[in-house]
Design a protein around this motif. Sequence first.
Motif, PDB file in Angstrom:
ATOM      1  N   ALA A 179      97.744   4.887 -21.891  1.00 38.04           N
ATOM      2  CA  ALA A 179      97.703   4.631 -23.349  1.00 38.04           C
ATOM      3  C   ALA A 179      98.933   3.566 -23.680  1.00 38.04           C
ATOM      4  O   ALA A 179      98.813   2.255 -24.447  1.00 38.04           O
ATOM      5  CB  ALA A 179      98.001   6.003 -24.492  1.00 38.04           C
ATOM      6  N   VAL A 238      97.837   0.265 -21.186  1.00 39.49           N
ATOM      7  CA  VAL A 238      97.445  -0.946 -22.588  1.00 39.49           C
ATOM      8  C   VAL A 238      98.219  -1.892 -22.405  1.00 39.49           C
ATOM      9  O   VAL A 238      97.720  -3.366 -22.174  1.00 39.49           O
ATOM     10  CB  VAL A 238      96.304  -0.004 -23.208  1.00 39.49           C
ATOM     11  N   ALA A 298      91.549   0.769 -18.354  1.00 35.64           N
ATOM     12  CA  ALA A 298      91.891   0.636 -19.350  1.00 35.64           C
ATOM     13  C   ALA A 298      92.913  -0.817 -18.888  1.00 35.64           C
ATOM     14  O   ALA A 298      93.044  -1.665 -20.061  1.00 35.64           O
ATOM     15  CB  ALA A 298      92.190   1.750 -20.425  1.00 35.64           C
ATOM     16  N   ALA A 354      94.441  -4.810 -26.695  1.00 34.40           N
ATOM     17  CA  ALA A 354      95.586  -3.779 -26.538  1.00 34.40           C
ATOM     18  C   ALA A 354      93.712  -2.759 -27.468  1.00 34.40           C
ATOM     19  O   ALA A 354      93.806  -1.260 -26.381  1.00 34.40           O
ATOM     20  CB  ALA A 354      96.081  -3.580 -27.642  1.00 34.40           C
ATOM     21  N   VAL A 355      92.627  -2.279 -28.420  1.00 33.79           N
ATOM     22  CA  VAL A 355      92.058  -2.130 -29.093  1.00 33.79           C
ATOM     23  C   VAL A 355      91.525  -1.821 -27.761  1.00 33.79           C
ATOM     24  O   VAL A 355      90.917  -0.688 -27.669  1.00 33.79           O
ATOM     25  CB  VAL A 355      91.561  -2.390 -29.895  1.00 33.79           C
ATOM     26  N   TRP A 357      92.145   1.004 -25.449  1.00 39.64           N
ATOM     27  CA  TRP A 357      92.639   2.590 -25.899  1.00 39.64           C
ATOM     28  C   TRP A 357      90.925   2.696 -26.286  1.00 39.64           C
ATOM     29  O   TRP A 357      91.173   4.332 -26.035  1.00 39.64           O
ATOM     30  CB  TRP A 357      93.424   1.951 -27.376  1.00 39.64           C
ATOM     31  N   LEU A 370      90.126   3.693 -22.668  1.00 42.17           N
ATOM     32  CA  LEU A 370      90.442   5.290 -22.497  1.00 42.17           C
ATOM     33  C   LEU A 370      89.681   6.362 -23.619  1.00 42.17           C
ATOM     34  O   LEU A 370      89.030   7.771 -22.979  1.00 42.17           O
ATOM     35  CB  LEU A 370      91.814   5.795 -22.949  1.00 42.17           C
ATOM     36  N   TRP A 371      89.429   6.675 -24.078  1.00 41.35           N
ATOM     37  CA  TRP A 371      88.390   7.316 -25.617  1.00 41.35           C
ATOM     38  C   TRP A 371      86.808   7.103 -25.223  1.00 41.35           C
ATOM     39  O   TRP A 371      86.749   9.264 -25.450  1.00 41.35           O
ATOM     40  CB  TRP A 371      88.867   6.999 -26.557  1.00 41.35           C
TER      41      TRP A 371
END
Length: 346
Positions: free
Chosen positions: A105, A108, A140, A183-184, A187, A190-191
């Motif tokens: 996190a 990223v 990511a 960045a979004v 993330w 990752l999610w």
Amino acid sequence: MEKSDELVDVVDGVAVVPVGSPPLRRIRPWPLGAALAIAAGAATVLLLGGAQWLNQPAVQAWRTVCLAITVQALPFLLLGTALSGAINAFVPAGLFTKVLPKRAALAVPVAGVAGAVLPGCECASVPVAHSLIRRGVTPAAAFAFLLSAPAVNPVVLTATAVAFPGNPAMVAARLFASLAASAVMGWLWLWLGKEEWLRPVLRHRHTGHEHGRSRWNEFRLGFQHDFLHAGGFLVLGAMAAATFNVAVPRSVLDAFSGSPWLSVLFLAGLAVLLAVCSEADAFVAASLTGFSPTARLTFMVVGPMVDLKLIALQAGTFGRAFAWRFSTATTVVAVAASVLIGGALL
């Protein structure tokens, strides 16, 4: 021959699965051949139809736009594939994992900011991100770098300042919106991201230099493979973008400029279709004087992250399953970041 951490044998740069493991899907090097076949077919049709076809204004415009996009992107594709080959051949395998934060996190946004060091466009960022993933960097973080590098490097920001003189807010808005979108998206991967969306070969980490082969030879082979593979998709994307440029009349652009929301969505779609290199898109955006500043910002944020040639390059590098999901999500996130930051700064 050596084994990676995932117990996959590597022979002459090709991953070989041990006996008893599920077979990897073969990656066929068709993009360059397909591009050459399409180009040869189009040339044959034009020649059979007579030389007068070559003198038609539409054909000349299509040829000019296609050649301009290809020539404009080619130096940066060369830069990117050269960097990719150098990373694989010369950079120690554990360097990137040591430099980036251990927590994905946090890695990223760090990777997104690191995109400022690559003076290239989206054509260069795809092969570099590919190499980072093969060297053990979390996808990511590599994808955050892929999206930010074409939009926040010094060359692009300087071009934006030149295209919008006396308007530093536009430069700042482009920087912050691009960093936020990258960045979004990192993330979100990752999610929600799944490894099976990537090509099977990318799921196995490449461990770097192979015994019995010189590093320069590894660099040459890697550069040759990546450039020929990505070059075919670049040509296909340029041909598609040229077709749109010729087919859509100027009156269509004027019809959407009156509505704030329609103008944002239209310029986002236009950025995808035109496939203008990030070093030049600010000048195109500045010329669209009938559109709002936020709409023009959207054009500059979406274009380096999602366009026809970039989608084609991503499909050829990471796989079609990845490309369509990632491109769709990136478009939505980039438009949202542009509207929010543009509304606050412009």
